[in-house]
Write a protein that holds these residues in place. Structure first.
Motif, PDB file in Angstrom:
ATOM      1  N   ALA A  83       0.882  -1.257   0.042  1.00  0.00           N
ATOM      2  CA  ALA A  83       0.050   0.098   0.145  1.00  0.00           C
ATOM      3  C   ALA A  83       0.799   1.298   0.063  1.00  0.00           C
ATOM      4  O   ALA A  83       1.298   1.867   0.988  1.00  0.00           O
ATOM      5  CB  ALA A  83      -1.014  -0.028   1.191  1.00  0.00           C
ATOM      6  N   PRO A  84       1.266   1.485  -1.220  1.00  0.00           N
ATOM      7  CA  PRO A  84       2.502   2.723  -1.434  1.00  0.00           C
ATOM      8  C   PRO A  84       1.963   3.943  -0.665  1.00  0.00           C
ATOM      9  O   PRO A  84       2.916   4.886  -0.344  1.00  0.00           O
ATOM     10  CB  PRO A  84       2.678   2.515  -2.703  1.00  0.00           C
ATOM     11  N   ASP A  85       0.598   4.188  -0.797  1.00  0.00           N
ATOM     12  CA  ASP A  85       0.180   5.575  -0.276  1.00  0.00           C
ATOM     13  C   ASP A  85      -0.080   5.946   1.289  1.00  0.00           C
ATOM     14  O   ASP A  85      -0.008   6.862   1.641  1.00  0.00           O
ATOM     15  CB  ASP A  85      -1.070   6.052  -0.964  1.00  0.00           C
ATOM     16  N   VAL A  86       0.273   4.661   1.999  1.00  0.00           N
ATOM     17  CA  VAL A  86       0.218   4.623   3.647  1.00  0.00           C
ATOM     18  C   VAL A  86       1.488   5.392   4.096  1.00  0.00           C
ATOM     19  O   VAL A  86       2.457   5.656   3.522  1.00  0.00           O
ATOM     20  CB  VAL A  86       0.308   3.375   3.876  1.00  0.00           C
ATOM     21  N   GLN A  87       1.221   6.374   5.180  1.00  0.00           N
ATOM     22  CA  GLN A  87       2.051   7.063   5.855  1.00  0.00           C
ATOM     23  C   GLN A  87       2.445   6.752   7.173  1.00  0.00           C
ATOM     24  O   GLN A  87       1.759   7.018   8.154  1.00  0.00           O
ATOM     25  CB  GLN A  87       1.858   8.727   5.781  1.00  0.00           C
ATOM     26  N   PRO A  88       3.371   5.877   7.454  1.00  0.00           N
ATOM     27  CA  PRO A  88       3.575   5.321   8.512  1.00  0.00           C
ATOM     28  C   PRO A  88       4.134   6.274   9.853  1.00  0.00           C
ATOM     29  O   PRO A  88       4.699   7.325   9.379  1.00  0.00           O
ATOM     30  CB  PRO A  88       4.531   3.929   8.695  1.00  0.00           C
ATOM     31  N   ASP A  89       3.794   6.020  10.951  1.00  0.00           N
ATOM     32  CA  ASP A  89       4.357   6.987  11.962  1.00  0.00           C
ATOM     33  C   ASP A  89       5.854   6.461  12.454  1.00  0.00           C
ATOM     34  O   ASP A  89       6.464   7.142  13.067  1.00  0.00           O
ATOM     35  CB  ASP A  89       3.368   7.196  12.948  1.00  0.00           C
ATOM     36  N   ALA A  90       5.902   5.151  12.365  1.00  0.00           N
ATOM     37  CA  ALA A  90       7.311   4.574  12.879  1.00  0.00           C
ATOM     38  C   ALA A  90       7.476   3.237  12.392  1.00  0.00           C
ATOM     39  O   ALA A  90       6.283   2.432  12.007  1.00  0.00           O
ATOM     40  CB  ALA A  90       7.339   4.469  14.459  1.00  0.00           C
ATOM     41  N   ILE A  91       8.720   2.781  12.120  1.00  0.00           N
ATOM     42  CA  ILE A  91       9.143   1.520  11.403  1.00  0.00           C
ATOM     43  C   ILE A  91      10.345   0.862  12.224  1.00  0.00           C
ATOM     44  O   ILE A  91      11.398   1.616  12.509  1.00  0.00           O
ATOM     45  CB  ILE A  91       9.193   2.095   9.780  1.00  0.00           C
ATOM     46  N   SER A  92      10.228  -0.603  12.595  1.00  0.00           N
ATOM     47  CA  SER A  92      11.471  -1.107  12.922  1.00  0.00           C
ATOM     48  C   SER A  92      11.991  -1.955  12.040  1.00  0.00           C
ATOM     49  O   SER A  92      11.378  -2.404  10.942  1.00  0.00           O
ATOM     50  CB  SER A  92      10.917  -1.981  14.086  1.00  0.00           C
ATOM     51  N   TRP A  93      13.261  -2.252  12.238  1.00  0.00           N
ATOM     52  CA  TRP A  93      14.130  -3.021  11.308  1.00  0.00           C
ATOM     53  C   TRP A  93      15.154  -3.805  11.924  1.00  0.00           C
ATOM     54  O   TRP A  93      15.376  -3.430  12.979  1.00  0.00           O
ATOM     55  CB  TRP A  93      15.124  -2.177   9.970  1.00  0.00           C
ATOM     56  N   ALA A  94      15.863  -4.773  11.306  1.00  0.00           N
ATOM     57  CA  ALA A  94      17.187  -5.570  11.881  1.00  0.00           C
ATOM     58  C   ALA A  94      17.392  -6.406  10.555  1.00  0.00           C
ATOM     59  O   ALA A  94      17.592  -5.955   9.488  1.00  0.00           O
ATOM     60  CB  ALA A  94      17.083  -5.927  13.220  1.00  0.00           C
ATOM     61  N   LYS A  95      17.619  -7.679  10.991  1.00  0.00           N
ATOM     62  CA  LYS A  95      18.115  -8.700  10.153  1.00  0.00           C
ATOM     63  C   LYS A  95      18.874  -8.469   8.712  1.00  0.00           C
ATOM     64  O   LYS A  95      19.888  -8.074   8.818  1.00  0.00           O
ATOM     65  CB  LYS A  95      16.936  -9.543   9.554  1.00  0.00           C
TER      66      LYS A  95
END
Length: 417
Positions: free
Chosen positions: A244-256
């Motif tokens: 859903a490319p139009d979504v604007q998240p407030d926060a994102i986590s990453w690792a791996k």
């Protein structure tokens, strides 16, 4: 004493380990201590994103290790600043700020703390804090106390009661179930764009867009766990944009995969205003959060090399091409043991038909297939009892995928019930 005996005597039995002793690896291939060669479609569970021992990554680690491995976060670490800028400007492409950790669980802990802080800064109408977060059944967010609580799987939580308060569970891809969980105490929604450990189930575009609308209507944070799915794994810079490319998240986590094998994690928080003169990214200020090792020069140098390779080698294009290759081949097979292929990019789950696969007592269909593939010289990993998961390197070749598919077909045919 053998490696197995040493493990048994000295290492906690927190994993059901396969009887394989890795010795060296290169690209998409791994060798054990007996000289056996394996095509690796597990890659440390989506970690070795540009393959094993990529020269660019090895050189970056060697050069940085010879200059400065670690210093305190009390100082301005240039590699950390450069990596944060790269993530914000070249990958997320939404103004915000990044905190660096050492793992995905730590990154998700940070998101949960952010939600609590936001819920205190923006309380309910009667002035009481909003401490609660909605997560989803079948999810996986880590094994610390907060993240196993956020994980919507009873098996992960078993034996650790009482779990922490403040987490409520909705049903994935069911907006009505989310609406039913929203109260005046809710501060945020946390979800994986694709549920990895839960069986490779993808959120729909309708669901992600619906969650974004609910968050806007109720002043909630939309927080995405891209620990397994981020940084090219789905053929896009960010996993949510593959759905859903139009979504604007407030926060994102990453690792791996962001470290290519070197331990590093992070989370991004939007710079959007939450009140007059106050941004969301300012919520975790001095004395609210920290990490001794997070964002050290060595980890950041490694991650910068990995992210540069993903961009410059245009690995997103390869991911999309290899997914198309796999799907086209499966369509030709129409194999009775495969019900469907779930997921996107190179985060794929082969949903198995249990009745079509012979298994020993106490062995799930997915595990039986993993063991058979290991015998044939291929490393894979289950995602639940009835799903085989493929997580190859993002630069895996067409020929390597052809070989993997041939091995899978042989294994399925030999296990045919």
């Amino acid at each position: 004493m053998s490696v197995h005996d040493t493990f048994t005597q000295y290492v906690m039995p927190t994993y059901g380990r396969f009887p394989l002793v890795p010795e060296k690896a290169e690209g998409s291939w791994l060798w054990d201590d007996q000289g056996n060669k394996y095509l690796d479609f597990c890659t440390g569970i989506a970690v070795c994103s540009i393959g094993h021992c990529h020269p660019r990554l090895v050189t970056a680690i060697q050069q940085q290790a010879s200059k400065l491995m670690h210093c305190s976060n009390l100082y301005e670490i240039p590699q950390q600043a450069e990596l944060a800028k790269t993530i914000v400007e070249n990958f997320v492409k939404i103004p915000g700020k990044v905190f660096f950790s050492n793992s995905g669980a730590e990154a998700n802990e940070g998101l949960i703390k952010l939600a609590r802080k936001f819920g205190n800064s923006k309380p309910s109408t009667d002035g009481t804090p909003r401490p609660e977060v909605i997560t989803f059944r079948n999810s996986f967010h880590g094994r610390t106390m907060a993240t196993l609580t956020a994980t919507g799987q009873d098996a992960i939580q078993k034996g650790f009661a009482p779990i922490l308060p403040g987490i409520n569970y909705a049903i994935y891809n069911d907006l009505d179930s989310v609406k039913a969980q929203i109260t005046d105490k809710t501060a945020a929604i946390l979800l994986e764009p694709i549920q990895g450990e839960g069986g490779i189930f993808s959120a729909t575009a309708e669901f992600l867009n619906g969650l974004a609308a609910l968050c806007k209507d109720h002043d909630l944070l939309l927080m995405l766990d891209e620990v397994q799915a981020g940084f090219g794994r789905l053929g896009h810079d960010m996993a949510w944009r593959a759905i859903a490319p139009d979504v604007q998240p407030d926060a994102i986590s990453w690792a791996k995969g962001m470290g290519g094998g070197f331990p590093v994690g992070a989370f991004w928080v939007s710079d959007r205003a939450i009140s007059d003169g106050v941004t969301l990214s300012s919520q975790l200020g001095p004395r609210t959060h920290g990490s001794t090792y997070g964002g050290n020069p060595l980890a950041c140098a490694a991650s910068l090399a990995v992210l540069a390779e993903i961009k410059e080698a245009k690995l997103n294009d390869n991911v999309i091409a290899r997914e198309q290759q796999i799907r086209a081949t499966l369509a030709e097979w129409n194999h009775p043991a495969i019900k469907e292929l779930r997921g996107k990019g190179l985060m794929l789950g082969f949903a198995l038909e249990p009745s079509a696969i012979k298994t020993a007592e106490g062995v799930t269909p997915a595990l039986a297939l993993v063991l058979k593939l290991t015998e044939k010289g291929m490393l894979t990993v289950p995602a639940g009892a009835e799903t085989l998961r493929w997580l190859p390197a993002l630069n895996v070749s067409q020929q390597e995928v052809e070989h993997a598919l041939a091995l899978l077909k042989e294994a399925l045919d030999e296990l045919a019930a």
